[in-house]
Design an enzyme around this catalytic site. Structure first.
Site, PDB file in Angstrom:
ATOM      1  N   ARG A   1       7.598  55.745  19.177  1.00  0.00           N
ATOM      2  CA  ARG A   1       7.613  56.751  20.322  1.00  0.00           C
ATOM      3  C   ARG A   1       6.372  56.634  20.770  1.00  0.00           C
ATOM      4  NH1 ARG A   1      11.813  61.046  18.831  1.00  0.00           N
ATOM      5  NH2 ARG A   1      11.969  61.548  20.949  1.00  0.00           N
TER       6      ARG A   1
ATOM      7  N   ILE B   1      14.277  59.870   9.614  1.00  0.00           N
ATOM      8  CA  ILE B   1      14.317  59.007  10.844  1.00  0.00           C
ATOM      9  C   ILE B   1      14.769  60.326  11.697  1.00  0.00           C
ATOM     10  CG2 ILE B   1      14.382  56.763  10.386  1.00  0.00           C
ATOM     11  CD1 ILE B   1      17.201  56.788  10.774  1.00  0.00           C
ATOM     12  N   ASP B   2      14.413  60.240  13.143  1.00  0.00           N
ATOM     13  CA  ASP B   2      14.653  61.217  13.929  1.00  0.00           C
ATOM     14  C   ASP B   2      16.269  61.366  14.466  1.00  0.00           C
ATOM     15  OD1 ASP B   2      12.094  61.792  14.509  1.00  0.00           O
ATOM     16  OD2 ASP B   2      11.888  60.414  15.991  1.00  0.00           O
ATOM     17  N   LYS B   3      16.665  62.525  14.772  1.00  0.00           N
ATOM     18  CA  LYS B   3      18.173  62.769  15.155  1.00  0.00           C
ATOM     19  C   LYS B   3      18.741  61.523  16.079  1.00  0.00           C
ATOM     20  CE  LYS B   3      20.952  65.936  17.763  1.00  0.00           C
ATOM     21  NZ  LYS B   3      21.108  67.196  18.599  1.00  0.00           N
TER      22      LYS B   3
END
Length: 346
Positions: free
Chosen positions: A254, A151-153
């Protein structure tokens, strides 16, 4: 002279740091500008110096920084030392471990933590903490220990990590076959009119900004992506939605929600850090800015994760609380929305 340089490259002990393939729709673009779109935190000067040193190859030939990248060109950056992310260092980083046994470990990742080392983030990542906690983690096809998904930062939430080669293969197949259960909570701009729905559209790298993903018509570009959603709560100018992933593309939620006109709240990369819905009153502007301060990242949390255990065959399901930064932001919007309704009824 060029042939001599190619021979030197073949004899040198060089390591590939980056590799990008230009899409069919790539317009002619200088290779230094092309790489700046791909490599986060890179400067044009550094890229030009790399080209001058013969470290930028296009279709295996060293090129100058003014080379124009064309469709299907293979662009590589090679250097005399291995990538930092391959030099993994174990770090004693506190991990929020939700579950662990001999085969798997489930971690609740906080926002701001990068999952694996990469350009500009060579330490302090989840992987650095994992290899301190667990010895001999198996590596995936990208040489990243234990990871079967990411998963993204600035996205918080649940990740499952494989502790054995068998678990790695078993879990990877589940993600490939789309049999895992993944539910995310997202706060998005605007009033999502449908109580529930499905967003479909191929997701691929944006042709305008390589740090973003775009949604394309079927078959034109990118890979198929499907996001199911249902509305949890409405707050006048923003909506809390639950997202169920059928596929797991980069930036899927997103990109999909921006595509339908509901960019994630405070998602800087996709423009959600601007006031996209609401009034022109200065008080409202101050209110939103206070929300941004309370939640200084995109409002996205991997809330629920379910998968079949590699050895027991049992379905394991995990659920997390919404983190404080998102919950505090939601509470602000609840109060604002309630006051707006009360004022309109007077």
């Amino acid at each position: 002279m060029q042939e001599d340089r190619i021979q030197d490259l073949e004899n040198d002990d060089l390591y590939e740091h980056y590799k990008f393939v230009a899409t069919d729709g790539q317009v002619p673009l200088r290779v230094d500008k092309f790489l700046m779109n791909f490599i986060e935190n890179a400067t044009r000067n550094k890229i030009q110096q790399a080209a001058k040193a013969g470290n930028i190859l296009v279709n295996e030939v060293a090129v100058k920084s003014n080379y124009k990248v064309k469709p299907k060109d293979v662009v590589r950056v090679v250097l005399a030392y291995p990538p930092h992310e391959n030099l993994l260092v174990a770090e004693n980083i506190p991990l929020n471990i939700v579950y662990e046994d001999e085969e798997v470990i489930v971690v609740n990742k906080p926002p701001g933590m990068v999952v694996h080392p990469g350009h500009g983030n060579y330490s302090g990542t989840l992987v650095n903490g994992l290899i301190y906690h667990i010895e001999n983690l198996p590596k995936n096809s990208n040489e990243r220990p234990g990871l079967v998904h990411r998963i993204d930062k600035d996205t918080s939430g649940l990740l499952v990590v494989a502790k054995t080669e068998y678990a790695m293969a078993h879990l990877s197949k589940q993600f490939f076959d789309k049999t895992t259960e993944r539910l995310y909570y997202a706060l998005v701009w605007g009033n999502v009119e449908e109580d529930q729905g499905t967003i479909r559209g191929h997701i691929g790298r944006s042709l305008r900004d390589r740090m973003q993903m775009d949604v394309y018509p079927d078959g034109e570009h990118g890979k198929p992506a499907v996001t199911h959603f249902r509305v949890i709560e409405r707050f006048t100018y923003v909506t809390l939605v639950e997202c169920k992933l059928e596929t797991g593309r980069t930036h899927q939620i997103r990109a999909h929600f921006k595509h339908i006109g509901h960019t994630l709240f405070n998602d800087e990369r996709y423009g959600g850090d601007q006031i996209l819905k609401g009034t022109t009153f200065s008080k409202y502007k101050q209110f939103v800015e206070n929300c941004f301060k309370e939640l200084p990242r995109q409002a996205l949390h991997a809330k629920t994760l379910g998968f079949i255990h590699p050895t027991t065959g049992k379905l394991l399901q995990f659920n997390t609380e919404i983190p404080d930064d998102i919950e505090n932001c939601l509470e602000k919007w609840r109060r604002y929305s309630k006051n707006s309704i009360e004022n309109s009824e007077e």
